[in-house]
Design an enzyme around this catalytic site. Structure first.
Site, mmCIF file in Angstrom:
data_model
loop_
_atom_site.group_PDB
_atom_site.id
_atom_site.type_symbol
_atom_site.label_atom_id
_atom_site.label_comp_id
_atom_site.label_asym_id
_atom_site.label_seq_id
_atom_site.Cartn_x
_atom_site.Cartn_y
_atom_site.Cartn_z
ATOM 1 N N CYS A 1 0.858 -1.175 0.000
ATOM 2 C CA CYS A 1 0.000 0.000 0.000
ATOM 3 C C CYS A 1 0.892 1.221 0.000
ATOM 4 O O CYS A 1 2.073 1.132 0.350
ATOM 5 C CB CYS A 1 -0.919 0.003 1.225
ATOM 6 S SG CYS A 1 -2.315 1.131 1.008
ATOM 7 N N CYS B 1 -3.987 5.970 -0.006
ATOM 8 C CA CYS B 1 -3.413 4.700 -0.451
ATOM 9 C C CYS B 1 -2.947 4.734 -1.904
ATOM 10 O O CYS B 1 -2.426 3.744 -2.424
ATOM 11 C CB CYS B 1 -4.434 3.582 -0.250
ATOM 12 S SG CYS B 1 -4.939 3.456 1.489
ATOM 13 N N LYS C 1 -12.207 -5.202 2.110
ATOM 14 C CA LYS C 1 -11.692 -4.333 3.168
ATOM 15 C C LYS C 1 -12.626 -3.142 3.293
ATOM 16 O O LYS C 1 -12.815 -2.370 2.353
ATOM 17 C CB LYS C 1 -10.283 -3.874 2.816
ATOM 18 C CG LYS C 1 -9.717 -2.898 3.832
ATOM 19 C CD LYS C 1 -8.268 -2.610 3.566
ATOM 20 C CE LYS C 1 -7.748 -1.533 4.492
ATOM 21 N NZ LYS C 1 -6.359 -1.191 4.192
ATOM 22 N N ARG D 1 -11.248 7.262 3.540
ATOM 23 C CA ARG D 1 -10.968 6.250 2.527
ATOM 24 C C ARG D 1 -12.239 5.655 1.914
ATOM 25 O O ARG D 1 -12.225 4.594 1.331
ATOM 26 C CB ARG D 1 -10.144 5.112 3.145
ATOM 27 C CG ARG D 1 -8.826 5.544 3.731
ATOM 28 C CD ARG D 1 -7.866 4.368 3.776
ATOM 29 N NE ARG D 1 -6.869 4.445 4.807
ATOM 30 C CZ ARG D 1 -5.871 5.314 4.848
ATOM 31 N NH1 ARG D 1 -5.750 6.242 3.919
ATOM 32 N NH2 ARG D 1 -4.993 5.282 5.828
ATOM 33 N N LYS E 1 -11.684 -7.939 6.030
ATOM 34 C CA LYS E 1 -11.109 -7.066 7.054
ATOM 35 C C LYS E 1 -12.038 -5.910 7.319
ATOM 36 O O LYS E 1 -12.488 -5.295 6.357
ATOM 37 C CB LYS E 1 -9.764 -6.558 6.528
ATOM 38 C CG LYS E 1 -9.095 -5.527 7.389
ATOM 39 C CD LYS E 1 -7.823 -5.099 6.740
ATOM 40 C CE LYS E 1 -7.267 -3.949 7.545
ATOM 41 N NZ LYS E 1 -6.188 -3.304 6.886
ATOM 42 N N SER F 1 -6.563 -3.748 14.415
ATOM 43 C CA SER F 1 -6.053 -3.066 15.601
ATOM 44 C C SER F 1 -7.143 -2.681 16.597
ATOM 45 O O SER F 1 -6.974 -2.854 17.804
ATOM 46 C CB SER F 1 -5.256 -1.827 15.172
ATOM 47 O OG SER F 1 -6.049 -0.959 14.389
ATOM 48 N N TYR G 1 -2.894 -9.394 16.094
ATOM 49 C CA TYR G 1 -1.854 -8.882 16.997
ATOM 50 C C TYR G 1 -1.670 -9.811 18.203
ATOM 51 O O TYR G 1 -0.750 -9.647 18.978
ATOM 52 C CB TYR G 1 -2.214 -7.451 17.437
ATOM 53 C CG TYR G 1 -2.302 -6.535 16.233
ATOM 54 C CD1 TYR G 1 -1.146 -6.023 15.641
ATOM 55 C CD2 TYR G 1 -3.530 -6.255 15.628
ATOM 56 C CE1 TYR G 1 -1.219 -5.239 14.495
ATOM 57 C CE2 TYR G 1 -3.608 -5.479 14.490
ATOM 58 C CZ TYR G 1 -2.447 -4.980 13.928
ATOM 59 O OH TYR G 1 -2.516 -4.221 12.776
HETATM 60 C C1 PBG Z 1 -3.030 0.022 4.829
HETATM 61 C C2 PBG Z 1 -3.558 -0.798 5.939
HETATM 62 C C3 PBG Z 1 -4.376 -0.426 7.029
HETATM 63 C C4 PBG Z 1 -4.494 -1.557 7.840
HETATM 64 C C5 PBG Z 1 -3.776 -2.572 7.227
HETATM 65 N N1 PBG Z 1 -3.232 -2.091 6.047
HETATM 66 C C6 PBG Z 1 -4.958 0.876 7.400
HETATM 67 C C7 PBG Z 1 -6.024 1.517 6.629
HETATM 68 O O1 PBG Z 1 -6.493 1.058 5.594
HETATM 69 O O2 PBG Z 1 -6.375 2.616 7.078
HETATM 70 C C8 PBG Z 1 -5.240 -1.629 9.146
HETATM 71 C C9 PBG Z 1 -4.774 -2.673 10.075
HETATM 72 C C10 PBG Z 1 -5.308 -2.594 11.450
HETATM 73 O O3 PBG Z 1 -6.128 -1.731 11.827
HETATM 74 O O4 PBG Z 1 -4.884 -3.442 12.254
HETATM 75 N N2 PBG Z 1 -3.919 0.460 3.890
#
Ligand code: PBG
Length: 303
Positions: free
Chosen positions: A100, A110, A175, A197, A228, A254, A293
């Protein structure tokens, strides 16, 4: 009679590479997780391999960002260096990379931005260049997480042109534009400087659209697909599992981790039990592998 079991070999641990030496910088939003310099990241990779973890997913925190995200496809960039070191330290560990631009662009989006809008097609070439440079540095699989249209096809073509036809693509296909990425964006310093986004990530109310995205990625050459976040989208995992035979990953993001950690620290939840139950639920919904994690802790708990 138990239908679902957790196996550390099906867990993927995210790792954050930063510059310096001997750096293990804990993250306030993700307790227990740290940014690591390349030497420390390699040592952590070796520890994860010893714990029986199947794979790691590498993210880079570059020292400098610019409007074209050059750090992402620099042969000597942070992820590329981390790959070479991790390969030496943990030869049996599967090394995956997040592909990314958002960690590398000063605007935090991105892809490329013109007049306040993401430009889809011009960004594809840079994403493809990033994937090729990761594979050349030793990535076993590349994982595009940008959600721009056509990136899987562009990455597949570029890998093949570079004689990297053996490198698989694990696509973040479904995602969502989620509030659960908050702690990650603080860690990766990748919060968009303007806007959000939602023009390229999925709209949370939609599940059929998620399946269309999975289908497109598979048609473009994805070897595995990913949903995700995980817990708020178990129905999407289940739907993707039923529709597609490709390997399916789920990213326990996260915010999902941070919620349980915070409640655990307050004594409101038993972290270990809640974490293992979360991972088990994600697997029961249909995920073959889980990015989490908790990977290292879970491996220790399951031992
Ligand atoms: C990059 C990316 C993100 C995450 C993984 N790859 C952030 C986003 O899209 O803002 C999030 C991972 C997480 O929250 O653990 N694009």
């Amino acid at each position: 009679m138990r239908e679902t079991r957790l196996d550390p070999a099906e867990l993927v641990a995210p790792l954050f590479a930063c510059s310096g030496e001997g750096v293990v910088a804990p993250l306030s939003g993700l307790p227990g997780i740290a940014r690591r310099s390349v030497d420390e990241l390699a040592a952590e990779a070796a520890r994860l391999q010893d714990l029986g973890i199947g794979a790691v997913l590498l993210f880079g925190i570059p020292e400098e960002k610019d409007d074209v995200g050059s750090g992402a496809y620099d042969a000597d960039g942070i992820v590329q260096r981390a790959l070479r070191a991790a390969r030496r330290a943990a030869p049996g560990l599967v090394l995956m990379t997040d592909v990314c631009l958002c960690e590398y662009t000063d605007h935090g989006h991105c892809g490329l931005v013109e007049d306040g809008e993401i430009v889809n097609d011009a960004s594809l070439e840079l994403l493809a260049r990033t994937a090729v440079s990761h594979a050349e540095a030793g990535a076993d699989a590349v994982c595009p997480s940008d959600m721009l249209d056509g990136r899987v096809g562009a990455i597949r073509a570029a890998l093949d042109d570079a004689a990297l036809e053996q490198t698989p693509i694990v696509a973040y296909s479904a995602k969502y534009a989620s509030a659960f990425y908050g702690p990650f964006r603080e860690v990766a310093d990748s919060t968009p400087a303007f806007g959000d986004r939602r023009s390229y990530q999925l709209d949370p109310p939609n599940v059929r659209e998620a399946l269309r995205e999975c289908e497109l990625d598979l048609e473009e050459g994805a070897d595995a697909i990913m949903v995700k976040p995980a817990l708020p989208y178990l129905d999407v995992i289940r739907a993707a599992r039923e529709r597609f035979d490709a390997p399916l990953l789920a990213y326990n993001v996260s915010g999902e981790y941070a919620m349980v950690k915070a409640a655990g620290a307050q004594g409101w939840l038993d972290e270990r039990a809640a974490a293992l139950e979360s991972l088990l639920a994600i697997k029961r919904a249909g995920a073959d592998a889980i990015v989490t994690y908790w990977a290292a802790d879970a491996a220790a708990w399951l031992a």
